[in-house]
Design a protein around this motif. Structure first.
Motif, PDB file in Angstrom:
ATOM      1  N   PRO A   1       0.776  -1.244   0.000  1.00  0.00           N
ATOM      2  CA  PRO A   1       0.000   0.000   0.000  1.00  0.00           C
ATOM      3  C   PRO A   1       0.812   1.301   0.000  1.00  0.00           C
ATOM      4  O   PRO A   1       0.265   2.331  -0.365  1.00  0.00           O
ATOM      5  CB  PRO A   1      -0.839  -0.121   1.281  1.00  0.00           C
ATOM      6  CG  PRO A   1      -0.114  -1.091   2.140  1.00  0.00           C
ATOM      7  CD  PRO A   1       0.616  -2.018   1.229  1.00  0.00           C
ATOM      8  N   ILE A   2       2.087   1.266   0.427  1.00  0.00           N
ATOM      9  CA  ILE A   2       2.862   2.516   0.325  1.00  0.00           C
ATOM     10  C   ILE A   2       3.091   2.829  -1.147  1.00  0.00           C
ATOM     11  O   ILE A   2       2.971   3.963  -1.595  1.00  0.00           O
ATOM     12  CB  ILE A   2       4.207   2.413   1.074  1.00  0.00           C
ATOM     13  CG1 ILE A   2       4.014   2.039   2.544  1.00  0.00           C
ATOM     14  CG2 ILE A   2       4.983   3.732   0.975  1.00  0.00           C
ATOM     15  CD1 ILE A   2       5.311   1.799   3.300  1.00  0.00           C
TER      16      ILE A   2
ATOM     17  N   TRP B   1      -4.027  14.478  -1.836  1.00  0.00           N
ATOM     18  CA  TRP B   1      -4.060  14.266  -0.385  1.00  0.00           C
ATOM     19  C   TRP B   1      -5.375  14.807   0.161  1.00  0.00           C
ATOM     20  O   TRP B   1      -6.137  15.414  -0.570  1.00  0.00           O
ATOM     21  CB  TRP B   1      -2.861  14.927   0.311  1.00  0.00           C
ATOM     22  CG  TRP B   1      -2.574  16.368  -0.059  1.00  0.00           C
ATOM     23  CD1 TRP B   1      -1.826  16.798  -1.122  1.00  0.00           C
ATOM     24  CD2 TRP B   1      -3.024  17.555   0.623  1.00  0.00           C
ATOM     25  NE1 TRP B   1      -1.779  18.171  -1.147  1.00  0.00           N
ATOM     26  CE2 TRP B   1      -2.493  18.664  -0.085  1.00  0.00           C
ATOM     27  CE3 TRP B   1      -3.805  17.786   1.750  1.00  0.00           C
ATOM     28  CZ2 TRP B   1      -2.732  19.986   0.310  1.00  0.00           C
ATOM     29  CZ3 TRP B   1      -4.027  19.108   2.142  1.00  0.00           C
ATOM     30  CH2 TRP B   1      -3.496  20.188   1.421  1.00  0.00           C
ATOM     31  N   GLY B   2      -5.637  14.549   1.434  1.00  0.00           N
ATOM     32  CA  GLY B   2      -6.876  15.021   2.045  1.00  0.00           C
ATOM     33  C   GLY B   2      -7.960  13.962   2.050  1.00  0.00           C
ATOM     34  O   GLY B   2      -7.760  12.838   1.584  1.00  0.00           O
TER      35      GLY B   2
ATOM     36  N   LEU C   1      -3.109  15.968   5.603  1.00  0.00           N
ATOM     37  CA  LEU C   1      -2.784  15.111   4.455  1.00  0.00           C
ATOM     38  C   LEU C   1      -3.646  13.849   4.478  1.00  0.00           C
ATOM     39  O   LEU C   1      -4.194  13.434   3.458  1.00  0.00           O
ATOM     40  CB  LEU C   1      -1.294  14.732   4.470  1.00  0.00           C
ATOM     41  CG  LEU C   1      -0.324  15.908   4.312  1.00  0.00           C
ATOM     42  CD1 LEU C   1       1.123  15.433   4.447  1.00  0.00           C
ATOM     43  CD2 LEU C   1      -0.504  16.598   2.957  1.00  0.00           C
ATOM     44  N   ILE C   2      -3.746  13.225   5.637  1.00  0.00           N
ATOM     45  CA  ILE C   2      -4.618  12.046   5.786  1.00  0.00           C
ATOM     46  C   ILE C   2      -5.536  12.316   6.975  1.00  0.00           C
ATOM     47  O   ILE C   2      -5.231  11.964   8.119  1.00  0.00           O
ATOM     48  CB  ILE C   2      -3.793  10.755   5.995  1.00  0.00           C
ATOM     49  CG1 ILE C   2      -2.709  10.607   4.913  1.00  0.00           C
ATOM     50  CG2 ILE C   2      -4.723   9.535   5.966  1.00  0.00           C
ATOM     51  CD1 ILE C   2      -1.891   9.317   5.002  1.00  0.00           C
TER      52      ILE C   2
ATOM     53  N   LEU D   1       8.426  15.633   0.707  1.00  0.00           N
ATOM     54  CA  LEU D   1       8.961  14.629   1.620  1.00  0.00           C
ATOM     55  C   LEU D   1       7.967  14.317   2.740  1.00  0.00           C
ATOM     56  O   LEU D   1       7.798  13.166   3.138  1.00  0.00           O
ATOM     57  CB  LEU D   1      10.288  15.137   2.203  1.00  0.00           C
ATOM     58  CG  LEU D   1      11.273  14.078   2.676  1.00  0.00           C
ATOM     59  CD1 LEU D   1      11.765  13.244   1.502  1.00  0.00           C
ATOM     60  CD2 LEU D   1      12.460  14.742   3.378  1.00  0.00           C
TER      61      LEU D   1
ATOM     62  N   LYS E   1       4.721  14.567   2.575  1.00  0.00           N
ATOM     63  CA  LYS E   1       3.619  13.778   2.019  1.00  0.00           C
ATOM     64  C   LYS E   1       4.041  12.315   1.875  1.00  0.00           C
ATOM     65  O   LYS E   1       3.298  11.399   2.237  1.00  0.00           O
ATOM     66  CB  LYS E   1       3.212  14.355   0.655  1.00  0.00           C
ATOM     67  CG  LYS E   1       1.911  13.807   0.125  1.00  0.00           C
ATOM     68  CD  LYS E   1       1.444  14.533  -1.111  1.00  0.00           C
ATOM     69  CE  LYS E   1       2.196  14.041  -2.324  1.00  0.00           C
ATOM     70  NZ  LYS E   1       1.756  14.644  -3.587  1.00  0.00           N
ATOM     71  N   GLU E   2       5.250  12.117   1.393  1.00  0.00           N
ATOM     72  CA  GLU E   2       5.747  10.757   1.187  1.00  0.00           C
ATOM     73  C   GLU E   2       5.863  10.002   2.518  1.00  0.00           C
ATOM     74  O   GLU E   2       5.416   8.859   2.644  1.00  0.00           O
ATOM     75  CB  GLU E   2       7.121  10.844   0.506  1.00  0.00           C
ATOM     76  CG  GLU E   2       7.733   9.510   0.155  1.00  0.00           C
ATOM     77  CD  GLU E   2       9.108   9.687  -0.492  1.00  0.00           C
ATOM     78  OE1 GLU E   2       9.152  10.141  -1.644  1.00  0.00           O
ATOM     79  OE2 GLU E   2      10.125   9.395   0.171  1.00  0.00           O
ATOM     80  N   ILE E   3       6.448  10.637   3.514  1.00  0.00           N
ATOM     81  CA  ILE E   3       6.684   9.937   4.774  1.00  0.00           C
ATOM     82  C   ILE E   3       5.375   9.761   5.560  1.00  0.00           C
ATOM     83  O   ILE E   3       5.231   8.825   6.348  1.00  0.00           O
ATOM     84  CB  ILE E   3       7.768  10.657   5.618  1.00  0.00           C
ATOM     85  CG1 ILE E   3       8.328   9.696   6.686  1.00  0.00           C
ATOM     86  CG2 ILE E   3       7.266  11.931   6.239  1.00  0.00           C
ATOM     87  CD1 ILE E   3       9.536  10.234   7.424  1.00  0.00           C
TER      88      ILE E   3
ATOM     89  N   ILE F   1       2.491   9.045   4.080  1.00  0.00           N
ATOM     90  CA  ILE F   1       1.911   7.844   3.469  1.00  0.00           C
ATOM     91  C   ILE F   1       2.646   6.601   3.963  1.00  0.00           C
ATOM     92  O   ILE F   1       2.036   5.574   4.275  1.00  0.00           O
ATOM     93  CB  ILE F   1       1.936   7.965   1.927  1.00  0.00           C
ATOM     94  CG1 ILE F   1       0.934   9.031   1.490  1.00  0.00           C
ATOM     95  CG2 ILE F   1       1.640   6.622   1.268  1.00  0.00           C
ATOM     96  CD1 ILE F   1       1.007   9.412   0.022  1.00  0.00           C
ATOM     97  N   GLU F   2       3.965   6.708   4.097  1.00  0.00           N
ATOM     98  CA  GLU F   2       4.737   5.576   4.645  1.00  0.00           C
ATOM     99  C   GLU F   2       4.266   5.231   6.060  1.00  0.00           C
ATOM    100  O   GLU F   2       4.076   4.065   6.405  1.00  0.00           O
ATOM    101  CB  GLU F   2       6.227   5.919   4.690  1.00  0.00           C
ATOM    102  CG  GLU F   2       6.897   5.955   3.326  1.00  0.00           C
ATOM    103  CD  GLU F   2       8.343   6.444   3.394  1.00  0.00           C
ATOM    104  OE1 GLU F   2       9.009   6.442   2.353  1.00  0.00           O
ATOM    105  OE2 GLU F   2       8.807   6.847   4.496  1.00  0.00           O
TER     106      GLU F   2
ATOM    107  N   PHE G   1       0.852   3.502   6.066  1.00  0.00           N
ATOM    108  CA  PHE G   1       0.712   2.167   5.477  1.00  0.00           C
ATOM    109  C   PHE G   1       1.821   1.172   5.823  1.00  0.00           C
ATOM    110  O   PHE G   1       1.717  -0.002   5.472  1.00  0.00           O
ATOM    111  CB  PHE G   1       0.636   2.279   3.958  1.00  0.00           C
ATOM    112  CG  PHE G   1      -0.706   2.721   3.429  1.00  0.00           C
ATOM    113  CD1 PHE G   1      -1.854   2.025   3.773  1.00  0.00           C
ATOM    114  CD2 PHE G   1      -0.819   3.809   2.573  1.00  0.00           C
ATOM    115  CE1 PHE G   1      -3.091   2.409   3.266  1.00  0.00           C
ATOM    116  CE2 PHE G   1      -2.051   4.198   2.062  1.00  0.00           C
ATOM    117  CZ  PHE G   1      -3.183   3.499   2.415  1.00  0.00           C
ATOM    118  N   ALA G   2       2.913   1.601   6.471  1.00  0.00           N
ATOM    119  CA  ALA G   2       4.015   0.671   6.750  1.00  0.00           C
ATOM    120  C   ALA G   2       3.591  -0.344   7.805  1.00  0.00           C
ATOM    121  O   ALA G   2       2.593  -0.164   8.505  1.00  0.00           O
ATOM    122  CB  ALA G   2       5.240   1.426   7.223  1.00  0.00           C
TER     123      ALA G   2
END
Lengths: 585, 239
Positions: free
Chosen positions: A401-402, A414-415, B65-66, B175, B177-179, B181-182, B185-186
């Protein structure tokens, strides 16, 4: 610096080509030393099933790959720009350590087409002269010559697939366009999932010829000709970018290294980085290599035969750092080392379902159905303005999923709306990959960077690369065909990811870097001859995709391995009897 | 030139003597024993990097972001903050595996990360710069603004509509945003995706390693609880 006892052969790099070469040379009775700059790696120590499915560790934190902090390359799109270092990996993922990139490949094991080996002659005969800036040429070896070696590698790996052409007879269910095979694949195709079934149906409806992808993931238990046992694939979805904890993916570790390691005339030294190949003062041969171990000690390893088995980028750089051959100069067209860097031209089309689930976590590195009707010269290119082609494949490799959280066109990045779209589509999407050939052009090349250095203070390699006119026409022609298949797969909507703009070194595309130490027919057109022997130093042999004069529309490993067997045969059957050039210049 | 470089010894000083080279002689025993693997890898560090102001920023920004909303958990429930804090404290934050030598001219879009800051340094510099910008323009630090304003500021940073001298805030946004998401989901062993909330949310079964019974699903849903590398609560023995 300590000088070690003379070896009959020294092999630099211990991945696919290094372990195949080590096996063939030790079998011939040679005393062989392999030098690998990374460490020992094996299934039980490094990626057992209890640890292997760790997306963050292996892919995002690069545990499977060479550390850029030690060595990377610099990149620019064209000569007017300043190349800057790739500070972290993106577009491609060079491996390091025992097994090399063969540990973290997907296992998609295609043969190139017969016409791919004679790309210049074939296309000029059919379509007229190639454009002046296109530096495509013939390989100097033919498909017919390589066929037995493809077969050897496919049996070593236990490739799961369905032949389409056995000795000229077209086989139902296989790829009718492929070159002839002396034998069926050693294992039946993998079992397909929902997405492949839909692709198969849609492609057949358009009159195309889908076939199961040749896969180095085992469709059943298999014992290879060397006595190595592989286990059935469990479709876990952790293949590419990961080591297989299950002994289900053909890798050097699972197919050949344990056999090589049994030979008393073989020695592997890990954490040993070769700095340069040493030349004899008479300029006709190499005397061995200089390497440094992890304690910083320098060694000279003399050898009668030197074989470069690093990754394509490493082999080219080692040639440049060792000052073997003339570096390529794109201004004058002179020089050959670093010439004809090519890659792969990728686009894709996604299908999103509403009711049905694709469940992509039930996947494997080379679980897919393929259409080859638009690859190579399998279709008439008259008036199209490009040569080469692409396969269209529906792979189900993962739902990690990542990396994979597909969303439809127009979704914010995003959001809340993004999050909702991720949930809604996570198990309901599949993708068609358009995997295109890459033709060599005069201005795409590799050389040494004038500014940036590695951890030893030596110049990094510099890549100058952008997509070409041929690439754009190729992808513009074939991506819409993939879209047409996708529309017939019964989804709610599709999303077309066209190949647009300049090459971007960051988004992952594919680890299919080719060229730089190209093979050919004369010293005027190539770095190595048809046996992968250096034109300059007769006891130096260069393996790997660096010898491809240009890249075909397929994954390179099968062809890389076949060329290694072909070269090893020339070394053991011809060269050892009478050391010297195998082709007269 | 190479010879003089190495004989002078200067290049050797920086080389770590940790991992010694090993020789494996053909015909001898294997370098591993059956049933013994490397120790499991529980993230990079359990340490902490972020200061209080940075924690407040990251907590607020990752939740934009999430977001946590009526559709399901967000960065807060997943404890993305702890994930990011640990990552920045470890080799990732130090940029240890990245090439971090200069010079540092401005890069092109196709050349990727070109900040001279390590990820941890980039967080420090940019969070401070963004908080100061927010104080100047909106009389509050980022974490204390309302969510709509936070969204607007993040959008402007992403679009490079707001730039701050000396701080590469657009690079930082990418960066972050990327981390995020990591961290969402990690595997939970790294501190984020707490209780596998993100995997439950999207339907990812986690580190299961064998789906042979489900290959022929033919488009039907496959429902099973996720499993982490550290197992799952259902496997705990009731006491």
């Amino acid at each position: 610096m300590e000088t070690l006892p003379q070896a009959d052969a020294v092999i630099i790099g211990f991945g696919w080509t290094g372990s195949i070469m080590a096996h063939e040379l030790t079998k011939a009775g040679l005393n062989v030393v392999a030098l690998e700059r990374g460490g020992w790696r094996d299934t039980p120590t490094d990626f057992p099933p209890t640890l292997a499915p760790d997306e963050l560790r292996y892919y995002w934190r690069h545990e499977m790959f060479q550390e850029t902090s030690r060595e990377t390359l610099t990149f620019r799109n064209n000569m007017s720009q300043t190349a800057l270092p790739m500070r972290r990996w993106g577009s491609f993922l060079p491996g390091v350590g025992v097994g090399g990139a063969g540990v973290h490949w997907n296992g998609q094991t295609f043969r190139f087409l017969p016409s791919d080996f004679v790309a210049k002659t074939h296309n000029e005969e059919r379509y007229g002269p190639l454009p002046p800036d296109m530096t495509v040429q013939d390989y100097g070896v033919t498909y017919d010559e390589l066929e037995p070696h493809f077969d050897t590698f496919e049996k070593l790996c236990g490739i799961s697939g369905k032949a389409g052409n056995i000795r000229g007879t077209i086989q139902e269910g296989g790829n009718p366009f492929e070159g002839w095979r002396s034998d069926e694949y050693p294992n039946p195709p993998m079992e397909m999932t929902f997405s492949q079934d839909r692709f198969d149906f849609a492609a057949r409806g358009l009159g195309l010829n889908p076939f199961p992808a040749p896969s180095a993931n085992m469709s059943q238990a298999y014992v290879n000709p060397l006595g190595m046992s592989l286990a059935p694939c469990t479709y876990c979805g952790f293949c590419e970018k990961f080591g297989c904890g299950n002994y289900s993916k053909a890798a050097p570790q699972t197919t050949i290294i344990p056999v090589v390691m049994r030979n008393p005339n073989f020695t592997l030294r890990t954490n040993s980085e070769v700095l340069h190949v040493n030349k004899h003062p008479d300029g006709t041969r190499a005397t061995g290599v200089t390497y440094v171990d992890a304690s910083g000690n320098l060694f000279e390893q003399p050898a009668d035969v030197v074989v470069l088995c690093g990754y394509q980028l490493q082999n080219t750089r080692l040639m440049l750092l060792s000052e073997i051959g003339e570096p390529y100069n794109p201004q004058t067209g002179q020089g050959l080392v670093g010439k004809n860097y090519t890659y792969q031209v990728m686009s894709s089309v996604e299908v999103f379902y509403e009711e049905e689930f694709t469940n992509n976590f039930v996947g494997a590195g080379s679980l897919g159905m393929i259409v080859d009707d638009y690859n190579g010269d399998n279709f008439d290119h008259s008036g199209l303005g490009f040569i080469g082609g692409a396969y269209i494949g529906c792979w189900t490799t993962n739902a990690r999923p990542i990396e994979s959280h597909p969303v439809p066109e127009g979704t914010p990045e995003w959001g809340s709306e993004w999050k909702r779209a991720v949930r809604h589509n996570f198990l309901k999407q599949t993708s068609l990959s358009v995997h295109g050939a890459s033709m060599a052009y005069r201005h795409n090349y590799l050389d040494l960077d004038p500014t940036y250095t590695d951890h030893w203070g030596r110049p990094l390699m510099r890549m100058t690369y952008d997509f070409t006119a041929n690439d754009r026409l190729l992808t513009d022609h074939i991506t819409p065909i993939a879209a047409e298949i996708a529309r017939n797969m019964g989804g709610r909507e599709i999303k077309i990811n066209e190949r647009r703009g300049s090459y971007d070194s960051m988004p992952y595309q594919t680890t299919h870097n080719t060229g730089g130490t190209i093979m050919g027919q004369t010293p005027a057109d190539s770095v190595v001859n048809r046996y992968l022997q250096s034109w300059d130093l007769h006891n130096l042999f260069v393996m790997g995709a660096g010898v491809f004069p240009q890249n075909a529309g397929y994954n390179p490993t099968d062809t890389v391995a076949a060329l290694t067997y072909w070269s090893a045969e020339a070394i053991t059957s011809q060269y050892l009897r009478s050391p010297g050039p195998l082709v007269q210049a | 030139m190479l010879k003089s470089m190495f004989l002078s010894g200067t290049a050797l000083i920086a080389f770590p003597k940790l991992a010694l080279a090993r020789e494996f002689r053909g015909g001898e025993t294997w370098p591993w024993a059956p049933g013994v693997a490397d120790t499991p890898y529980f993230g990079t560090e359990t340490g902490s990097y972020l200061n209080m102001a940075e924690r407040a920023f990251v907590y607020a920004a990752t939740a934009r972001l999430i977001p946590s909303d009526d559709d399901g958990p967000g960065a807060r429930e997943a404890d993305v903050l702890t994930f990011i804090d640990r990552q920045l404290a470890g080799f990732y934050g130090r940029g240890q595996r990245w090439y971090m030598k200069g010079p540092w001219p401005e890069g092109l879009a196709t050349q990727g990360y070109q900040s001279q800051h390590t990820p941890a340094e980039l967080f420090r510099v940019c969070i401070d710069a963004i908080d100061q910008w927010c104080a100047t323009n909106h009389d509050a630090r980022f974490a204390d603004l309302d969510e709509a304003m936070q969204d607007q500021i993040l959008e402007r940073i992403e679009a490079e509509d707001v730039t701050i001298e000396g701080a590469q805030i657009a690079t930082f946004f990418d960066l972050l945003k990327e981390i995020t998401i990591e961290g969402f989901f990690a595997d939970p062993i790294y501190g984020g995706n707490r209780d596998m909330v993100a995997w439950h949310y999207v339907g990812f079964p986690g580190a299961r390693y064998d789906y042979r019974d489900f290959i022929h699903h033919d488009g039907a849903p496959i429902t099973m609880p996720p499993v982490s590398l550290a197992g799952r609560p259902g496997w705990n023995v009731d006491r």
